[in-house]
Motif scaffolding. Sequence first.
Motif, PDB file in Angstrom:
ATOM      1  N   HIS A  81      32.760  31.322  42.920  1.00 34.81           N
ATOM      2  CA  HIS A  81      33.779  30.900  43.883  1.00 34.81           C
ATOM      3  C   HIS A  81      35.176  31.318  43.437  1.00 34.81           C
ATOM      4  CE1 HIS A  81      33.874  27.633  40.920  1.00 34.81           C
ATOM      5  NE2 HIS A  81      35.079  27.342  41.363  1.00 34.81           N
ATOM      6  N   ILE A  82      35.425  31.331  42.118  1.00 34.10           N
ATOM      7  CA  ILE A  82      36.731  31.763  41.614  1.00 34.10           C
ATOM      8  C   ILE A  82      36.907  33.265  41.840  1.00 34.10           C
ATOM      9  CG2 ILE A  82      38.196  31.957  39.572  1.00 34.10           C
ATOM     10  CD1 ILE A  82      36.905  29.470  38.466  1.00 34.10           C
ATOM     11  N   MET A  83      35.832  34.033  41.621  1.00 38.33           N
ATOM     12  CA  MET A  83      35.898  35.477  41.861  1.00 38.33           C
ATOM     13  C   MET A  83      36.182  35.767  43.328  1.00 38.33           C
ATOM     14  SD  MET A  83      32.695  36.671  39.430  1.00 38.33           S
ATOM     15  CE  MET A  83      32.684  38.331  40.053  1.00 38.33           C
ATOM     16  N   GLY A  84      35.616  34.933  44.215  1.00 33.19           N
ATOM     17  CA  GLY A  84      35.891  35.100  45.640  1.00 33.19           C
ATOM     18  C   GLY A  84      37.356  34.923  45.967  1.00 33.19           C
ATOM     19  N   HIS A  85      37.977  33.899  45.371  1.00 29.54           N
ATOM     20  CA  HIS A  85      39.410  33.662  45.590  1.00 29.54           C
ATOM     21  C   HIS A  85      40.251  34.823  45.052  1.00 29.54           C
ATOM     22  CE1 HIS A  85      38.923  29.736  47.269  1.00 29.54           C
ATOM     23  NE2 HIS A  85      38.383  29.218  46.170  1.00 29.54           N
ATOM     24  N   ILE A  86      39.836  35.391  43.895  1.00 28.89           N
ATOM     25  CA  ILE A  86      40.575  36.515  43.332  1.00 28.89           C
ATOM     26  C   ILE A  86      40.549  37.703  44.276  1.00 28.89           C
ATOM     27  CG2 ILE A  86      40.628  38.175  41.424  1.00 28.89           C
ATOM     28  CD1 ILE A  86      39.556  35.983  39.601  1.00 28.89           C
ATOM     29  N   PHE A  87      39.373  37.977  44.862  1.00 32.76           N
ATOM     30  CA  PHE A  87      39.264  39.071  45.829  1.00 32.76           C
ATOM     31  C   PHE A  87      40.185  38.841  47.031  1.00 32.76           C
ATOM     32  CE2 PHE A  87      35.023  40.270  44.014  1.00 32.76           C
ATOM     33  CZ  PHE A  87      35.336  41.602  43.786  1.00 32.76           C
ATOM     34  N   VAL A  88      40.152  37.621  47.577  1.00 32.22           N
ATOM     35  CA  VAL A  88      40.962  37.315  48.761  1.00 32.22           C
ATOM     36  C   VAL A  88      42.446  37.462  48.454  1.00 32.22           C
ATOM     37  CG1 VAL A  88      41.624  35.495  50.373  1.00 32.22           C
ATOM     38  CG2 VAL A  88      39.217  35.799  49.765  1.00 32.22           C
TER      39      VAL A  88
ATOM     40  N   GLN B 195      18.587  47.724  36.820  1.00 33.76           N
ATOM     41  CA  GLN B 195      20.024  47.462  36.787  1.00 33.76           C
ATOM     42  C   GLN B 195      20.570  47.419  38.206  1.00 33.76           C
ATOM     43  OE1 GLN B 195      21.860  50.397  34.370  1.00 33.76           O
ATOM     44  NE2 GLN B 195      20.978  49.624  32.466  1.00 33.76           N
ATOM     45  N   ARG B 196      21.445  46.478  38.421  1.00 35.12           N
ATOM     46  CA  ARG B 196      22.032  46.312  39.745  1.00 35.12           C
ATOM     47  C   ARG B 196      23.537  46.527  39.668  1.00 35.12           C
ATOM     48  NH1 ARG B 196      19.081  40.691  41.688  1.00 35.12           N
ATOM     49  NH2 ARG B 196      16.944  41.445  41.551  1.00 35.12           N
ATOM     50  N   ASN B 197      24.073  47.041  40.738  1.00 31.77           N
ATOM     51  CA  ASN B 197      25.519  47.231  40.813  1.00 31.77           C
ATOM     52  C   ASN B 197      26.169  45.904  41.195  1.00 31.77           C
ATOM     53  OD1 ASN B 197      25.414  49.967  40.215  1.00 31.77           O
ATOM     54  ND2 ASN B 197      25.026  50.507  42.349  1.00 31.77           N
ATOM     55  N   THR B 198      26.434  45.095  40.204  1.00 31.62           N
ATOM     56  CA  THR B 198      27.027  43.784  40.437  1.00 31.62           C
ATOM     57  C   THR B 198      28.316  43.644  39.647  1.00 31.62           C
ATOM     58  OG1 THR B 198      25.712  42.852  38.639  1.00 31.62           O
ATOM     59  CG2 THR B 198      24.819  42.653  40.847  1.00 31.62           C
ATOM     60  N   ILE B 199      29.219  42.868  40.201  1.00 38.21           N
ATOM     61  CA  ILE B 199      30.463  42.529  39.502  1.00 38.21           C
ATOM     62  C   ILE B 199      30.237  41.198  38.818  1.00 38.21           C
ATOM     63  CG2 ILE B 199      32.916  42.004  39.770  1.00 38.21           C
ATOM     64  CD1 ILE B 199      32.929  43.841  42.208  1.00 38.21           C
ATOM     65  N   THR B 200      30.248  41.200  37.500  1.00 39.37           N
ATOM     66  CA  THR B 200      29.913  39.989  36.751  1.00 39.37           C
ATOM     67  C   THR B 200      31.129  39.148  36.412  1.00 39.37           C
ATOM     68  OG1 THR B 200      30.007  41.228  34.665  1.00 39.37           O
ATOM     69  CG2 THR B 200      27.859  41.036  35.755  1.00 39.37           C
ATOM     70  N   ARG B 201      32.318  39.749  36.355  1.00 40.72           N
ATOM     71  CA  ARG B 201      33.526  38.983  36.068  1.00 40.72           C
ATOM     72  C   ARG B 201      34.745  39.756  36.542  1.00 40.72           C
ATOM     73  NH1 ARG B 201      34.850  39.472  29.593  1.00 40.72           N
ATOM     74  NH2 ARG B 201      34.521  41.718  29.372  1.00 40.72           N
ATOM     75  N   LEU B 202      35.847  39.036  36.720  1.00 46.46           N
ATOM     76  CA  LEU B 202      37.095  39.633  37.204  1.00 46.46           C
ATOM     77  C   LEU B 202      38.268  39.116  36.374  1.00 46.46           C
ATOM     78  CD1 LEU B 202      36.669  39.355  41.090  1.00 46.46           C
ATOM     79  CD2 LEU B 202      36.628  41.451  39.750  1.00 46.46           C
ATOM     80  N   LEU B 203      39.276  39.953  36.225  1.00 48.11           N
ATOM     81  CA  LEU B 203      40.497  39.573  35.528  1.00 48.11           C
ATOM     82  C   LEU B 203      41.484  39.012  36.554  1.00 48.11           C
ATOM     83  CD1 LEU B 203      41.636  39.799  32.597  1.00 48.11           C
ATOM     84  CD2 LEU B 203      42.815  41.865  33.356  1.00 48.11           C
ATOM     85  N   ASP B 204      41.860  37.738  36.394  1.00 49.19           N
ATOM     86  CA  ASP B 204      42.761  37.128  37.371  1.00 49.19           C
ATOM     87  C   ASP B 204      44.210  37.508  37.100  1.00 49.19           C
ATOM     88  OD1 ASP B 204      43.646  35.567  35.263  1.00 49.19           O
ATOM     89  OD2 ASP B 204      42.539  33.786  35.864  1.00 49.19           O
ATOM     90  N   SER B 205      45.126  37.001  37.914  1.00 42.76           N
ATOM     91  CA  SER B 205      46.541  37.360  37.819  1.00 42.76           C
ATOM     92  C   SER B 205      47.189  36.870  36.534  1.00 42.76           C
ATOM     93  CB  SER B 205      47.305  36.791  39.029  1.00 42.76           C
ATOM     94  OG  SER B 205      47.119  35.388  39.108  1.00 42.76           O
ATOM     95  N   ASN B 206      46.542  35.898  35.861  1.00 45.71           N
ATOM     96  CA  ASN B 206      47.079  35.375  34.602  1.00 45.71           C
ATOM     97  C   ASN B 206      46.511  36.092  33.385  1.00 45.71           C
ATOM     98  OD1 ASN B 206      48.601  33.341  35.931  1.00 45.71           O
ATOM     99  ND2 ASN B 206      46.766  32.071  36.103  1.00 45.71           N
TER     100      ASN B 206
END
Length: 362
Positions: free
Chosen positions: A322-329, A303-314
């Motif tokens: 690439h979308i997850m990168g924009h969410i972080f920024v 098992q790896r400590n990875t972020i597999t998905r993110l909840l965006d502002s909507n």
Amino acid sequence: MAEIKCKLEKSQGMTVPSVCRNGGLALLWKDSLLVKVQTYSPRHIDAIIAKDDRNKKWRFIKFYGHPKTRKREESWRLLVNLSPRSELPWVCMGDFNEISHRGEKEGGGERPEWQIRAFSSAINKSKLRDMGFVGPEFTWSRRLGARGWVRERLDRALVSTNWASLLPQVRLYNVASCSSDHNMLILKALRPKSRNKRRQRLFRFEAMWIKEEECDGVVKEAWERGRILMGRKIASLTKKLQWLECLLGGGANMEEIHATKVELNKLLMAKEEMWKQRLRNCWLKLGDRNTTFFHEKASKRHQRNTITRLLDSNGNWQDEEHIMGHIFVEYFQELFTSSCLTVSEELLEAIHPKVTESSNLC
């Protein structure tokens, strides 16, 4: 059912018989799981599940919505009544025989709005939410003769908020099936991609090929083009079927889906014969396509400590890199950017300077 348990490698389980030709539920599990069935009926099985860590428990409900519209309200009352029976995280999964909005239906007659609202209301009262899915948009289809096809999303998984937090890496996969008018629902965790290269398999002749009329031509062609592997054909057709199910289209697309299912069925039957020849045992019978019974794989994954998905502002889950990168920024830009900053004179006067005017002149 005992035979099915053996072939699925599930030694434990319970079944609820069907009523006439409707329904029928089964819940099977391995010895490694601790499963306690709480309640059951022709429309549900309610169980508490624990694995290695007995403190990490959650609730699983297998649900079947009533096939008759006039009795659908009974199913929704059952769903709402099941909600407060435990504080554990829970998931309710199955064939609800209903859609939650008009976008989940294509073709056929129009669903009454009150019917859709009743289902959505039951979901809200149960404090559940649709966990989404990966795969085709619709889970059920049927030919209506000259009127074309009807497709609907009747099968789904509803989860509580604490269940989604407990198992954030789990996804629901809608997998196209060639032997049923419903797609399969597979609830499983994301796994890291393997970087190990597979060894090239050796060519071996299969006796089942002799039964095909095209055998002579295929053998001759194989000498010129190289070996033909059935597994690649099945994988290709399975991928094609999944792709077709995801497309939006009319009757022409549905006819192609039907033709692909027929072709895939023929290959799966041939695959049965292949494994029957290779394994030389009596487990496999005609009509049983669970060839994974003969593919015992006991590989442990790190098992790896990875972020597999993110909840965006909507409020939508995103798993594209690439979308997850924009969410972080965007998140950290907003976090560290001042807005409407005002500093009072009293605050400035309370600060004692450390740099004198003479220091600035140096």
